[in-house]
Design an enzyme around this catalytic site. Structure first.
Site, PDB file in Angstrom:
ATOM      1  N   ASP A 104      -1.780   9.177 -10.635  1.00 24.72           N
ATOM      2  CA  ASP A 104      -1.727   8.075 -11.601  1.00 24.72           C
ATOM      3  C   ASP A 104      -0.283   7.757 -11.977  1.00 24.72           C
ATOM      4  O   ASP A 104       0.101   6.588 -12.089  1.00 24.72           O
ATOM      5  CB  ASP A 104      -2.521   8.432 -12.854  1.00 24.72           C
ATOM      6  N   ASP A 164       0.852  -1.191   0.000  1.00 28.26           N
ATOM      7  CA  ASP A 164       0.000   0.000   0.000  1.00 28.26           C
ATOM      8  C   ASP A 164       0.890   1.244   0.000  1.00 28.26           C
ATOM      9  O   ASP A 164       1.835   1.349   0.793  1.00 28.26           O
ATOM     10  CB  ASP A 164      -0.900  -0.001   1.239  1.00 28.26           C
ATOM     11  N   GLU A 216      -4.761   2.242  -4.304  1.00 23.30           N
ATOM     12  CA  GLU A 216      -3.295   2.329  -4.271  1.00 23.30           C
ATOM     13  C   GLU A 216      -2.665   1.051  -3.741  1.00 23.30           C
ATOM     14  O   GLU A 216      -1.492   1.052  -3.367  1.00 23.30           O
ATOM     15  CB  GLU A 216      -2.869   3.525  -3.412  1.00 23.30           C
ATOM     16  N   ASN A 247      -2.257  12.499  -3.706  1.00 26.06           N
ATOM     17  CA  ASN A 247      -3.194  12.786  -4.786  1.00 26.06           C
ATOM     18  C   ASN A 247      -3.751  14.193  -4.660  1.00 26.06           C
ATOM     19  O   ASN A 247      -3.906  14.906  -5.652  1.00 26.06           O
ATOM     20  CB  ASN A 247      -4.327  11.756  -4.749  1.00 26.06           C
TER      21      ASN A 247
END
Length: 633
Positions: free
Chosen positions: A507, A490, A534, A498
């Protein structure tokens, strides 16, 4: 005494004459009825074959477009509705035989707004929620492909059809519609090439009776609802067949041949005027009947009848030769390879297209076995279909198989085999095979299948691929008595990343992390997949806990060594890091079907503990009992 004998002789003569007259009359009536039956049989076979050929052409085109729509819908489903222009530029759309008749290809979201399109006029942002193809998918009344009612284009005014499919989000909710429009000129071009004869017509219906196109009446009939019409209501529920009906529009009685196009909600109905069919035998019936009535009293009547019969046979022979010539003309001017195969399986005729498909000329194939060059693995399936023809359980079959060209290249072929009746009832005189090269189609199918198993953002395997791989690895390790290890990865503080760098930055981060994790996996049987958001998962079959821990630590260090800036992680020199949880189980010791689920739960709890302990670390799950709840760390 002489008068009595004369009377008896005259009586026998009269009786014989009556018998001769009755015999000639009966023979005349039988011949006339047989001519009529032959004429109807010829008309029926010709109409059925024409209807099947047109139906197959339409089915291939619509199935090709449907395959492309399905691929786009699956990509949208896998990408969580992330629209990209290239998703519509699939090889199937670009290489379709009807590309010149293909209109806009659009993706609509759940509100009916166009979010992506390929048309010459930019439709993006247009709300099409009032269109039929959106409403039926939104309501869930149609499963799979939907073919709309005809409509006129906004700019050109051309008649078009909309082929559409629903696409869903990964949670199963309605995501929107992907649609491709097809100009009716494509179907009009097919209909225009047909010789329907006087009073003939061909109509393409939807199953609900909506006319998509009728020839030769053209646009006057497009989009009419004929569900209550005489001709449409007379269509049985069978896949194909024929019937007679008087048209409610022009009062003409016609012989109709219908076919439900396989896999599509469409009906192809071809009508031939009864007068056009029977005009072919009435003049001959009058000639035979009149000649019989004139010559019934003499021996010349029998001779004349014989002469007419011989003339009829010569005409039939000439007609048969003409049909053979027409068959060769058609076979030698088509891109498909046409073969005539005898009952012994030997090729008796091969069309010139053999060189383009197999790299071998007809002279090289004549006299050879039709099974020569077929891939050994495909021989059983081909033999099964041929057995169906020989057993008369099917009149025609279509089979797909592999073969090799003369240069050694492996190719995929599709052959339609039709039985040829022999002179003896119940026996076959072989088959006619129409073969085409479908190698390119098979390549496209494999490409679409591969795209459906990959995560669109990161390029690694998707969740479905991981679930299948875990099941296979579990079964293999259970049989071998070896362990299975699972690593969950993770990205730390990814939401903050983000929010700070934007979705494009997020991304990009996921793609880099996925590539780095994938680079640490070196064995062929291992798998890296995007687990969700993620999170990534690494499947390590036949790997114990120590080996999995080494892999987990290595990938954690590799990600940290990237030194990707992470200004929102709470540290001044912050870089992107990952938290890792791993678990190991030995399937052979597990007696429950929930073993794979327990393995994932254990790795997930280890990951949670790693994040609680401060992140950027590896935590290993303790030994767990597959039959009970996952132990707390």
């Amino acid at each position: 005494m002489r008068s009595i004998w004369k009377a008896m002789r005259n009586g026998w003569t009269a009786a014989l004459s009556v018998l001769v007259i009755l015999g000639f009359c009966a023979l005349s009536i039988a011949v006339i009825l047989q001519l009529r039956a032959d004429r109807w049989a010829q008309a029926t076979d010709a109409a059925m074959n024409l209807n099947r050929a047109v139906g197959q052409d339409i089915a291939r085109t619509f199935s090709t477009l449907d395959l492309a729509l399905l691929g786009v819908a699956e990509r949208l489903h896998a990408d969580q509705g992330a629209y990209r222009e290239q998703i519509l530029h699939t090889p199937v759309f670009e290489r379709s035989a009807t590309a010149q008749h293909l209109g806009a290809v659009m993706v609509l979201d759940s509100a009916g707004v166009v979010v992506s399109d390929t048309g010459p006029i930019q439709m993006r942002g247009t709300n099409l929620a009032n269109r039929e193809y959106y409403e039926v998918h939104r309501a869930g009344t149609v499963e799979g492909l939907h073919i709309s009612r005809p409509f006129r284009g906004r700019t050109t005014g051309e008649w078009r059809l909309a082929l559409s499919r629903r696409w869903d989000r990964q949670d199963g909710s309605f995501g929107g519609v992907v649609m491709a429009s097809l100009k009716l000129d494509y179907i009009r071009g097919i209909f225009g090439s047909l010789d329907l004869g006087p009073g003939g017509r061909i109509t393409l219906f939807r199953e609900d009776g909506i006319v998509l196109l009728r020839s030769p009446q053209g646009e006057a009939m497009i989009d009419l609802d004929l569900s209550q019409g005489t001709a449409f209501r007379a269509i049985p529920t069978a896949a194909e067949g024929h019937y007679r009906s008087i048209s409610g529009r022009d009062g003409v009685e016609r012989f109709y041949v219908f076919k439900r196009i396989e896999g599509l909600p469409l009906i192809l109905n071809l009508g031939t005027s009864i007068d056009a069919i029977e005009d072919g035998w009435r003049p001959r019936a009058l000639v035979i009947g009149g000649t019989t009535l004139v010559l019934v009293g003499a021996l010349l009547a029998a001779l004349w009848r014989l002469r007419l019969e011989l003339r009829r046979r010569r005409t039939a022979e000439l007609l048969a030769r003409r049909r053979e010539a027409d068959f060769r003309l058609l076979a030698e001017n088509t891109g498909d390879m046409v073969s005539r195969i005898g009952p012994d399986g030997i090729r008796r005729y091969v069309s010139p297209a053999a060189y383009a498909i197999l790299g071998r000329g007809p002279d090289q194939l004549l006299g050879t076995s039709a099974l020569e060059g077929v891939h050994p693995e495909d021989l059983p399936a081909l033999a099964t279909e041929v057995a169906r023809l020989r057993g008369r359980t099917a009149e025609a079959v279509t089979v797909t198989y592999r073969s090799w060209r003369a240069d050694g290249a492996e190719i995929w072929l599709e052959s339609t085999l039709k039985a040829v009746p022999g002179a003896v009832p119940g026996r076959l005189d072989g088959v006619v095979a129409v073969t085409r090269d479908i190698t390119e189609r098979k390549v496209l199918e494999r490409q679409l299948a591969n795209l459906a198993r990959l995560d669109g953002l990161t390029g690694v395997a998707n969740r479905r691929s991981f679930d299948e791989a875990l099941g296979r690895a579990w079964a293999q390790c259970m049989q071998a008595g070896l362990p299975v290890s699972l690593i969950l990865v993770d990205v730390d503080h990814f939401k903050a990343f983000n929010d700070h760098y934007g979705h494009q930055g997020g991304d990009g981060c996921l793609r880099v992390v996925a590539a780095t994790v994938g680079a640490t996996i070196r064995r062929a049987g291992d798998l890296v997949a995007r687990y969700g958001g993620e999170e990534f998962v690494v499947l390590l079959p036949e790997t114990d806990a120590e080996g999995a821990a080494a892999v987990a630590e290595r990938l954690r260090m590799e990600v940290e060594a990237l030194a990707l800036p992470h200004a929102a992680c709470g540290r001044e020199d912050g870089v992107v890091t990952v938290s890792v949880g791993l678990a190991t189980m030995r399937p052979a010791s597990c007696r429950s079907a929930r073993g794979p689920e327990a393995l994932v739960e254990a790795a997930d709890q280890a990951l949670y503990q790693a994040k609680q302990a401060g992140r950027n670390r590896v935590m290993r799950a303790p030994q767990i009992d597959p039959l009970g709840p996952v132990a707390a760390l």
